[in-house]
Design a protein around this motif. Structure first.
Motif, PDB file in Angstrom:
ATOM      1  N   GLY A   3       0.815  -1.220   0.000  1.00 25.95           N
ATOM      2  CA  GLY A   3       0.000   0.000   0.000  1.00 25.95           C
ATOM      3  C   GLY A   3       0.848   1.270   0.000  1.00 25.95           C
ATOM      4  N   LYS A   4       0.343   2.314  -0.611  1.00 25.71           N
ATOM      5  CA  LYS A   4       1.102   3.547  -0.669  1.00 25.71           C
ATOM      6  C   LYS A   4       0.644   4.501   0.405  1.00 25.71           C
ATOM      7  N   ILE A   5       1.602   5.028   1.161  1.00 25.00           N
ATOM      8  CA  ILE A   5       1.269   6.019   2.179  1.00 25.00           C
ATOM      9  C   ILE A   5       1.109   7.361   1.481  1.00 25.00           C
ATOM     10  N   PRO A   6       0.006   8.081   1.753  1.00 21.72           N
ATOM     11  CA  PRO A   6      -0.125   9.389   1.104  1.00 21.72           C
ATOM     12  C   PRO A   6       0.799  10.413   1.746  1.00 21.72           C
ATOM     13  N   CYS A   7       1.137  11.388   0.996  1.00 21.24           N
ATOM     14  CA  CYS A   7       2.007  12.475   1.467  1.00 21.24           C
ATOM     15  C   CYS A   7       1.354  13.178   2.646  1.00 21.24           C
ATOM     16  N   MET A   8       2.152  13.445   3.699  1.00 21.83           N
ATOM     17  CA  MET A   8       1.596  14.060   4.899  1.00 21.83           C
ATOM     18  C   MET A   8       1.270  15.530   4.693  1.00 21.83           C
ATOM     19  N   SER A   9       1.784  16.090   3.629  1.00 20.03           N
ATOM     20  CA  SER A   9       1.540  17.515   3.413  1.00 20.03           C
ATOM     21  C   SER A   9       0.356  17.752   2.478  1.00 20.03           C
ATOM     22  N   ALA A  15       3.694   9.227  -0.793  1.00 21.95           N
ATOM     23  CA  ALA A  15       4.903   9.713  -0.152  1.00 21.95           C
ATOM     24  C   ALA A  15       6.089   8.860  -0.587  1.00 21.95           C
ATOM     25  N   THR A  16       7.077   9.485  -1.113  1.00 21.64           N
ATOM     26  CA  THR A  16       8.250   8.750  -1.573  1.00 21.64           C
ATOM     27  C   THR A  16       9.510   9.216  -0.854  1.00 21.64           C
ATOM     28  N   VAL A  17       9.391  10.292  -0.088  1.00 21.86           N
ATOM     29  CA  VAL A  17      10.574  10.838   0.587  1.00 21.86           C
ATOM     30  C   VAL A  17      10.339  10.833   2.092  1.00 21.86           C
ATOM     31  N   LYS A  18      11.356  10.370   2.814  1.00 21.02           N
ATOM     32  CA  LYS A  18      11.272  10.423   4.272  1.00 21.02           C
ATOM     33  C   LYS A  18      12.178  11.542   4.744  1.00 21.02           C
ATOM     34  N   LEU A  19      11.577  12.547   5.390  1.00 21.11           N
ATOM     35  CA  LEU A  19      12.362  13.704   5.820  1.00 21.11           C
ATOM     36  C   LEU A  19      12.402  13.718   7.333  1.00 21.11           C
ATOM     37  N   ILE A  20      13.592  13.657   7.897  1.00 24.69           N
ATOM     38  CA  ILE A  20      13.692  13.679   9.352  1.00 24.69           C
ATOM     39  C   ILE A  20      14.233  15.021   9.786  1.00 24.69           C
ATOM     40  N   LYS A  21      13.457  15.704  10.618  1.00 19.74           N
ATOM     41  CA  LYS A  21      13.830  17.035  11.074  1.00 19.74           C
ATOM     42  C   LYS A  21      14.108  16.992  12.562  1.00 19.74           C
ATOM     43  N   MET A  22      15.042  17.765  13.013  1.00 21.75           N
ATOM     44  CA  MET A  22      15.298  17.886  14.436  1.00 21.75           C
ATOM     45  C   MET A  22      14.874  19.280  14.832  1.00 21.75           C
ATOM     46  N   VAL A  23      13.757  19.389  15.568  1.00 17.16           N
ATOM     47  CA  VAL A  23      13.283  20.711  15.977  1.00 17.16           C
ATOM     48  C   VAL A  23      13.331  20.798  17.496  1.00 17.16           C
ATOM     49  N   LEU A  30       8.796  13.163   8.689  1.00 17.59           N
ATOM     50  CA  LEU A  30       7.776  13.520   7.705  1.00 17.59           C
ATOM     51  C   LEU A  30       7.879  12.584   6.514  1.00 17.59           C
ATOM     52  N   ARG A  31       6.720  12.158   6.028  1.00 18.26           N
ATOM     53  CA  ARG A  31       6.713  11.365   4.801  1.00 18.26           C
ATOM     54  C   ARG A  31       6.006  12.188   3.726  1.00 18.26           C
ATOM     55  N   LEU A  32       6.766  12.521   2.712  1.00 19.01           N
ATOM     56  CA  LEU A  32       6.244  13.479   1.736  1.00 19.01           C
ATOM     57  C   LEU A  32       6.393  12.982   0.304  1.00 19.01           C
ATOM     58  N   CYS A  33       5.675  13.626  -0.591  1.00 19.56           N
ATOM     59  CA  CYS A  33       5.886  13.359  -2.010  1.00 19.56           C
ATOM     60  C   CYS A  33       7.052  14.241  -2.486  1.00 19.56           C
ATOM     61  N   GLN A  34       7.529  13.983  -3.710  1.00 16.99           N
ATOM     62  CA  GLN A  34       8.683  14.732  -4.250  1.00 16.99           C
ATOM     63  C   GLN A  34       8.487  16.244  -4.148  1.00 16.99           C
ATOM     64  N   GLU A  35       7.338  16.714  -4.613  1.00 16.05           N
ATOM     65  CA  GLU A  35       7.113  18.155  -4.697  1.00 16.05           C
ATOM     66  C   GLU A  35       7.096  18.810  -3.326  1.00 16.05           C
ATOM     67  N   CYS A  36       6.343  18.191  -2.388  1.00 21.23           N
ATOM     68  CA  CYS A  36       6.261  18.792  -1.066  1.00 21.23           C
ATOM     69  C   CYS A  36       7.601  18.726  -0.361  1.00 21.23           C
ATOM     70  N   ALA A  37       8.343  17.651  -0.615  1.00 19.55           N
ATOM     71  CA  ALA A  37       9.654  17.516   0.010  1.00 19.55           C
ATOM     72  C   ALA A  37      10.575  18.637  -0.456  1.00 19.55           C
ATOM     73  N   ALA A  38      10.450  18.925  -1.732  1.00 12.02           N
ATOM     74  CA  ALA A  38      11.311  19.979  -2.285  1.00 12.02           C
ATOM     75  C   ALA A  38      11.038  21.308  -1.597  1.00 12.02           C
ATOM     76  N   GLN A  39       9.748  21.555  -1.329  1.00 12.71           N
ATOM     77  CA  GLN A  39       9.393  22.824  -0.686  1.00 12.71           C
ATOM     78  C   GLN A  39       9.785  22.830   0.780  1.00 12.71           C
ATOM     79  N   ASN A  40       9.751  21.636   1.400  1.00 14.59           N
ATOM     80  CA  ASN A  40       9.994  21.523   2.823  1.00 14.59           C
ATOM     81  C   ASN A  40      11.462  21.491   3.199  1.00 14.59           C
ATOM     82  N   SER A  41      12.259  21.065   2.250  1.00 13.17           N
ATOM     83  CA  SER A  41      13.661  20.865   2.578  1.00 13.17           C
ATOM     84  C   SER A  41      14.319  22.152   3.021  1.00 13.17           C
TER      85      SER A  41
END
Lengths: 190, 354
Positions: A3-9, A15-23, A30-41
């Motif tokens: 199953g495909k996880i939808p982008c969290m954004s 979602a194809t990108v796993k983004l780990i942030k330290m805040v 975060l699990r995001l699609c390519q486009e949202c990941a690009a904006q979030n990075s």
């Protein structure tokens, strides 16, 4: 892959990108699609904001600082007495004003010549110096010498220098023209 | 002064053939010189520019080198003519802009030229078709000597001849060879070669000099340094590398033809098809396709065409040349149509397929 996880954004694309942030000490995943990941990075935007020009200008400044010798000392008024070219103008255009600039700016030009050519010693042909040349008068009378109306050209030159320092090149160019007018001897018709 | 100039005379250099013309279009050597103590052109007052122009003209007339050649007063020459000269690779982009007190002189066969009040007071050159760099250097030295017998040049025993830009100081010599490298381009080797140029003390520019693209796989290779080496050493640097590139290009062409004969043939004939059938064509497309034909001649196709004719066509499809022929061509859409007509006319006539 199940199953495909939808982008969290955007919640649409997979979602194809796993983004780990330290805040502030907490890890956020975060699990995001390519486009949202690009904006979030955090890297994406910063990179695009730096313009190539500013990188080059920075490098150039560093380079010149390192060279040291290539720059006149602070406050040193360096202007060619023959043609009135301020050294700063050469720095920005890489064009000298007359053959005497080579003497006027010699100290600083040497570094440039070495940088451009890897040498500062001429080894090519020398001028023809036959009898014909001896008989020829100098090509042109020397250009109108500067000591005409003294006071105001000095003032104009000072203002021009200030304008160059303030990087107001438009004003500097105007002042340069004004200076040229002032330095044209009015009595040359005699 | 009788100044009714016909810039079409300046085509003369394109009518001569030279050695190794399948790879080398032309060889050139130029000297930058200035008069002492007079401000360089970019900084000189009009009166000073006029003074320089007069002094140089007197010297030029005295040598007789350019008599019965071309004398162009750029301040008094229509823009079409200026562009025509620029596209013929005879004046710089700077001179193309025109301007008072700027002059250009050419010998009748356009082997020798002189620009007055460009970046330097004098820029003189010798231009030879094909691969003749030594001849070009010899000719420009001869011209410089002639002028130097009548003019003082700004010179310092230490730094040599003094130029407006310190990148030209010393000899003031730029030796360049204009090459056509379709074989290396097709085998994707031009990128590497161009990258290695700076390490070798050379630069590679496009057909129209500084900042122009390598359109049609034309490359102009020239020396970067002018100070610290003699004229002969400078020329040797250029020649050594250029001869290797020529060899590389010849091998690349042979390899392509042996291994990919069909593909190469197809490329050439497709170019022929487009050039002889198109009804509308831009100059960029035309130059790229003509480049393929130029390559085709070398492989034995297109027997009735010569390198010389193709060099000529590459120049003739430029916008300024079309405008010179017809005022209508000011409109770019019309120009693209006229260009297609010109190509059909010239190419089909040559191949006898009229």
């Amino acid at each position: 892959m199940v199953g495909k996880i939808p982008c969290m954004s955007c919640k649409e694309k997979p979602a194809t990108v796993k983004l780990i942030k330290m805040v502030k000490g907490t890890v956020e995943e975060l699990r995001l699609c390519q486009e949202c990941a690009a904006q979030n990075s955090p890297y994406q935007k910063k990179v695009s904001q730096i313009s190539l020009d500013s990188i080059l200008a920075g490098l150039l400044a560093e380079h010149q600082k390192a060279e040291g010798a290539g720059h006149p000392a602070e406050g040193e008024d360096l202007t060619c007495p023959t043609c009135g070219l301020p050294f700063d103008s050469y720095r920005s255009s890489l064009l000298l004003g007359c053959s005497d600039c080579y003497t006027s700016f010699e100290k600083y030009l040497q570094a440039d010549l070495r940088k451009f050519h890897g040498s500062i010693v001429h080894r090519g042909r020398t001028p023809e110096s036959g009898p014909e040349l001896e008989a020829t008068p100098p090509a042109l009378p020397p250009p109108p010498s500067t000591p005409a109306p003294r006071r105001s050209p000095a003032e104009v030159r000072r203002r021009m220098k200030e304008a160059v320092e303030a990087e107001n090149y438009e004003l500097a160019a105007k002042l340069r023209d004004e200076l040229r007018e002032l330095e044209t001897p009015t009595t040359s018709n005699s | 002064m009788p100044d009714n100039v016909n810039v079409r005379q300046s085509d003369a250099w394109l009518d001569r053939s030279g050695p190794q013309e399948s790879v080398v279009v032309s060889s050139r050597a130029r000297y930058a010189r200035n008069l002492p103590h007079v401000p360089f052109p970019m900084r000189a007052r009009p009166a000073e520019l006029r003074g320089v122009a007069e002094v140089v003209e007197a010297a030029v007339n005295n040598t007789g080198v350019f008599s019965s050649g071309l004398r162009v007063d750029l301040g008094d020459t229509p823009a079409v003519d200026r562009t025509y000269l620029k596209e013929n690779l005879l004046i710089s982009t700077e001179m193309e802009k025109g301007g008072e007190n700027r002059f250009a002189y050419f010998s009748p066969d356009i082997r020798l030229g002189l620009m007055v009040n460009e970046e330097d007071h004098l820029r003189m050159f010798a231009l030879e078709p094909g691969y003749q760099p030594h001849e070009a250097l010899r000719a420009v030295i001869e011209l410089e000597t002639q002028l130097n017998r009548r003019l003082h040049f700004a010179y310092s025993p230490r730094y040599g001849f003094l130029t407006a830009c310190p990148t030209n100081t010393g000899t003031g010599l730029r030796a360049s060879v204009l090459m056509h490298l379709p074989g290396l381009a097709m085998t994707r080797k031009t990128g590497d070669i161009m990258k290695s140029m700076p390490q070798l003390g050379l630069t590679a520019r496009g057909i129209h000099g500084e900042n122009s693209a390598h359109l049609g796989d034309f490359f102009q290779v020239s020396n970067e340094f002018t100070l610290g080496k003699s004229e002969d050493e400078i020329l040797q640097t250029v020649v050594t590398v250029v001869e290797q590139i020529i060899k590389g290009e010849e091998q690349a062409r042979q390899g392509l033809y042996q291994q990919n004969r069909t593909v190469v043939e197809d490329e050439v004939w497709r170019a022929w098809g487009l050039l002889t059938n198109a009804r509308v064509i831009t100059s960029n497309e035309a130059v790229q396709l003509l480049s393929k034909l130029r390559f085709g001649i070398d492989q034995g196709f297109l027997k009735d065409l010569t390198h010389r004719e193709l060099n000529r066509l590459v120049i003739d499809v430029h916008p300024g040349h079309l405008q010179y022929d017809s005022a209508e061509a000011e409109d770019s859409a019309v120009r693209d149509r006229l260009r297609a007509e010109l190509l059909r006319r010239r190419l089909l006539k040559k191949s006898g397929e009229n």
